[in-house]
Design an enzyme around this catalytic site. Structure first.
Site, PDB file in Angstrom:
ATOM      1  N   PRO A 115     -11.847 -11.587   4.375  1.00  0.00           N
ATOM      2  CA  PRO A 115     -11.364 -12.161   3.113  1.00  0.00           C
ATOM      3  C   PRO A 115     -10.153 -13.061   3.345  1.00  0.00           C
ATOM      4  O   PRO A 115      -9.277 -12.746   4.139  1.00  0.00           O
ATOM      5  CB  PRO A 115     -10.970 -10.939   2.288  1.00  0.00           C
ATOM      6  CG  PRO A 115     -11.769  -9.827   2.840  1.00  0.00           C
ATOM      7  CD  PRO A 115     -11.956 -10.129   4.297  1.00  0.00           C
ATOM      8  N   CYS A 116     -10.146 -14.195   2.643  1.00  0.00           N
ATOM      9  CA  CYS A 116      -9.107 -15.179   2.916  1.00  0.00           C
ATOM     10  C   CYS A 116      -8.091 -15.274   1.789  1.00  0.00           C
ATOM     11  O   CYS A 116      -7.121 -16.015   1.893  1.00  0.00           O
ATOM     12  CB  CYS A 116      -9.742 -16.549   3.131  1.00  0.00           C
ATOM     13  SG  CYS A 116     -10.650 -17.123   1.689  1.00  0.00           S
ATOM     14  N   ASN A 117      -8.277 -14.532   0.714  1.00  0.00           N
ATOM     15  CA  ASN A 117      -7.470 -14.744  -0.494  1.00  0.00           C
ATOM     16  C   ASN A 117      -5.971 -14.737  -0.256  1.00  0.00           C
ATOM     17  O   ASN A 117      -5.232 -15.491  -0.854  1.00  0.00           O
ATOM     18  CB  ASN A 117      -7.754 -13.730  -1.601  1.00  0.00           C
ATOM     19  CG  ASN A 117      -8.992 -12.919  -1.369  1.00  0.00           C
ATOM     20  OD1 ASN A 117      -9.559 -12.961  -0.275  1.00  0.00           O
ATOM     21  ND2 ASN A 117      -9.411 -12.184  -2.357  1.00  0.00           N
ATOM     22  N   CYS A 143      -4.292 -15.599   2.336  1.00  0.00           N
ATOM     23  CA  CYS A 143      -3.776 -16.660   3.206  1.00  0.00           C
ATOM     24  C   CYS A 143      -4.093 -18.052   2.668  1.00  0.00           C
ATOM     25  O   CYS A 143      -3.463 -19.026   3.023  1.00  0.00           O
ATOM     26  CB  CYS A 143      -4.409 -16.567   4.593  1.00  0.00           C
ATOM     27  SG  CYS A 143      -4.027 -15.049   5.431  1.00  0.00           S
TER      28      CYS A 143
END
Ligand SMILES: [Zn+2]
Ligand SMILES: [Zn+2]
Length: 820
Positions: A73-75, A77
């Site tokens: 999950p990238c949320n 960053c």
């Protein structure tokens, strides 16, 4: 060639997985929490074990796994997230720690991670390190060599700007070979690789060839960003369904349409309809919910925003399949960076980033020792490969006739005019607010005075926009748009009637030479043409020419030849008098000079371009299979070196004594054998193959005499050091270069595709300008050639492509005239 068994820990809709599968790897295990994603996964990867949560994965489950992949999950960053809490404060991104928990218990040989570029950026509080720091620390603790690189989806020819960080780590292999060994710095070579289109770099390098169908993607929720011309802006979870596309049709008209979900899927490399199973949710023991297309589309858009694109992961899959195909040899050019990574404590955010490509290696001879974190040389770009680029307007298939609400257009236009000064007139025409408004006057695009009130207007518009999106009462206002679209479709259907390619030439048949007693003072000469078989190619033989087929004369022994000339004139000739283009090239080029030399040269150029482009087919869209070979035609020999000249001559001589009947019945395999024999000997064949795999020296070699003046650095294996020099000459007879090294050494027979060579970007200023000029000239000439072809094709289309008054003559010398 190895096929890896893959476990994917944050599968999403399976973008990484699909790419790896297309490259020939096997997906053994998937993990995904989201119920919508899971429905897609079980529909698209039937029979693959699917777990709910990464916390449920136990080390023994990775017993037979060769590669763990995780697009975690990238949320926390992502730069789209204004708070960017990072690993320390955020929640979702932390789950990447499960990857390391599993690797600690079970050392899987390969690891592949994907994330947003925000992974490399310091967090806004200025204290917290970029998340990449945590990732590579963990990897080093576990004894994994690692390399990472930012790669842009545009590199693979898809018109979608999508930069992502890929981390490859390995216990025993060299991740740099997989990730960093290729770099494309095209300055016109793409034309020679045998692709349909020029690459993205050349496409955007001036002078620009106008796109056949200009288009721009518009994010209607966006505040200040101008529309992206000819490409799609990066999808996020929210902007996909707010995206519309302005497309120019004909000279004056423009059309605006909401982006179709199917095209959004294609822009990510998925087959259209791929994410459809995500909605509605099917719960056990419950009745199926009411189906709602709009909700389904919204869901699909948001899932796509999180996905990993298929072309990017497919490229990595192909690299992982032959991990030592291209060796990373640029270690000597890398620069170490201190540990911890320098993040200047300035307010400037851009300087607080890690390099775009870096690595750390572990030497295991004797005492294991890290070489230290290295910044890859700047020449390792975000474009690993040279691939033909399809502009957005040509790419879209489903985006048509989906009206964009007036208020949205108006609101967007208002913000746009305030923020930008130069907006393409096509886009303005497409937004066409005035047409259906009663009396709206647009604010004039005069500058500074308006900027002050920008903030307020933005806030207001956002609210308005949000309301609009949630409002489902969709009364159609675009009747006139509909008819325009219909017209456009008809127009296109008409154009495609004869399967004409971009040069106005049929896409069927064989490229050939025909000797004809032509318009030029009755002289007999070879002219390039495309030869169509009366039965096999029947479908594309123009109506007018077909009447002749009723004559018994025009049987399988005859070919319809369409000449590469301005008029695309044609004639029926005996099959025995049609000579294969490759084989007879040398002979044909030896024809005495004649008055229409320029025309002849241009025709030969078109014929060669046709040969290069012809095997290209749009990939059919099965979920998994896609043959890479379809991307390219067979590599073509250079036709200039000694090998090519003598081979062509020999081939000519061999076939001369043949009788007419023997030649006409000459088996296909005989021909093919002759051709491949010739091709295997020309150096260019090998070079093109290497350049397609991203070999830097091969790409340089393709520039031929245009490489003269280029500064390079060459690895001398013995010294393990790079030496700089300048290419000063090219010899087309031997296909080799002359290099003058700065230390006075001269290499007269330099073959860059056999060396570790890097195109130097940073050189002393006086030379620098020369190279810049040379590079510009290269690109300009490549594009100029394209412009000529384009205009020739346009001119040919304006007239009747099949002229009735052909001056061709049959073997008895009687003019062949066709009545249409
Ligand atoms: Zn190019
Ligand atoms: Zn050659």
């Amino acid at each position: 060639m190895v096929s890896l068994r893959v476990a994917s820990l944050f599968s999403g809709v399976g973008g990484l997985d699909l790419g790896l599968q297309q490259a020939g790897h096997r997906i053994e295990l998937m993990v995904e929490r989201d119920a919508h994603c899971k429905q897609v996964l079980s529909a698209r990867f039937p029979g693959v074990a699917l777990l709910n949560d990464v916390a449920e994965v136990l080390p023994f489950m990775l017993e037979n796994i060769d590669c763990v992949v995780a697009g975690f999950p990238c949320n926390d960053c992502s730069c789209e997230n204004l708070k960017r809490p990072g690993l320390e404060l955020g929640g979702a991104t932390r789950s990447v720690s499960h990857v390391f928990r599993l690797l600690e218990a079970r050392r899987v040989p390969w690891l592949l991670l994907e994330n947003v570029v925000g992974l490399l950026k310091w967090h806004s509080d200025g204290e917290q390190r970029p998340a990449i720091d945590y990732v590579v620390n963990e990897l080093e603790n576990l004894g994994y060599r690692w390399a990472y690189r930012v790669v842009d989806l545009l590199s693979f020819g898809t018109p979608h700007k999508r930069r992502r960080v890929f981390v490859v780590a390995s216990l025993h292999g060299d991740p740099r070979d997989v990730l960093l060994s290729q770099s494309a710095m095209c300055s016109g070579e793409c034309v020679q690789l045998g692709m349909n289109n020029e690459c993205y770099e050349c496409f955007i390098t001036p002078p620009r060839v106008p796109t056949k169908m200009f288009s721009a993607s518009i994010d209607l929720g966006e505040k200040r960003r101008a529309p992206c011309c000819d490409i799609m802006h990066c999808f996020t979870t929210s902007n996909g369904r707010r995206t519309c596309v302005a497309t120019q049709i004909g000279k004056q008209k423009a059309e605006l349409s909401m982006l179709a979900i199917e095209d959004a899927e294609r822009l990510m490399g998925f087959p259209p309809g791929y994410t459809e199973p995500c909605y509605p949710l099917m719960r056990p023991n419950e009745r199926a919910p009411v189906f709602d297309t709009d909700l389904q589309t919204m869901k699909r858009f948001s899932l796509l925003g999180l996905a990993c694109s298929v072309p990017q992961s497919r490229w990595l899959g192909e690299q992982l399949k032959c991990p030592y195909n291209v060796k990373f040899t640029y270690d000597a050019l890398a620069t170490p960076f201190e540990k911890p990574c320098p993040g200047p404590a300035t307010r400037d955010r851009s300087s607080k980033a890690w390099p775009l490509a870096a690595y750390n290696m572990l030497n295991v001879n004797g005492d294991p020792k890290w070489t230290g974190r290295q910044r890859a040389p700047n020449e390792v770009s975000e474009f690993p490969l040279i691939r033909g680029f399809t502009p957005l307007g040509d790419f879209l298939e489903f985006t048509k006739n989906k009206p964009v609400r007036y208020e949205l257009r108006e609101g967007y236009l208002r913000r746009l005019e305030l923020a930008h000064e130069n907006i393409d007139s096509t886009i303005l025409a497409a937004l066409d607010v005035k047409r259906d408004s009663t009396q709206v006057t647009l604010p004039s695009p005069s500058k500074k005075s308006k900027i002050d009130i920008l903030e307020d207007i933005d806030a207001e518009d956002d609210e308005q926009a949000a309301n609009e999106y949630d409002d489902d009462s969709d009364e159609d206002e675009g009747e006139s748009e509909e008819t325009e679209a219909a017209k456009e479709k008809r127009h296109r259907d008409e154009n495609n009637e004869n399967d004409l390619d971009e040069h106005g030439m049929t896409t069927h048949g064989e490229c050939s030479w025909v000797k004809w007693k032509g318009a030029v003072r009755g002289k007999t000469m070879y002219w390039p043409c495309v030869a169509l078989h009366p039965l096999r190619d029947h479908a594309v033989i123009p109506e007018g020419a077909r009447v002749a087929a009723f004559s018994p004369k025009f049987t399988e022994d005859h070919r319809l030849v369409i000449f590469f000339d301005d008029r695309r004139s044609f004639a029926w000739v005996k099959a025995s008098e049609v000579y294969p283009f490759d084989k007879f090239y040398g002979e044909a080029m030896k024809q005495p000079v004649f008055s229409s030399k320029a025309k002849f040269t241009q025709s030969v150029e078109s014929a060669r371009a046709w040969c290069n482009a012809r095997n290209l087919e749009a990939p059919v869209n099965p979920i998994v299979q896609r043959n890479n070979a379809h991307l390219f035609t067979d590599p073509s020999p250079c036709y200039e070196c000694d090998v090519c000249v003598t081979e062509a001559h020999k081939a000519m001589a061999d076939s001369k004594p043949q009788t007419r009947s023997r030649r006409s019945s000459g088996t296909e395999s005989e021909l093919a054998a002759g051709r491949s024999k010739m091709k295997s000997k020309c150096a260019q064949m090998k070079i093109i193959e290497l350049a397609r795999h991203g070999q830097i020296g091969a790409t340089l070699a393709l520039r031929k005499d245009k490489a003269v003046g280029q500064r390079i650095v060459v690895l001398w294996q013995r010294d393990n050091a790079f030496y700089s020099g300048t290419i000063t000459a090219f010899d087309p007879h031997t296909y080799s270069f002359r290099v003058d090294y700065d230390d006075g050494d001269v290499d007269l027979n330099f073959k860059p595709w056999t060396e570790s060579v890097m195109v130097a970007q940073y050189v002393p200023s006086n030379v620098d300008s020369d190279i810049a000029l040379a590079k510009k000239a290269n690109a300009a000439s490549a594009l100029k050639a394209k412009i000529i072809v384009h205009t020739a094709a346009d001119a040919a289309l304006d007239e009747n492509p099949l002229c009735t008054k052909t001056m061709r003559r049959d073997d008895a010398g009687v003019a062949i005239q066709l009545k249409l």
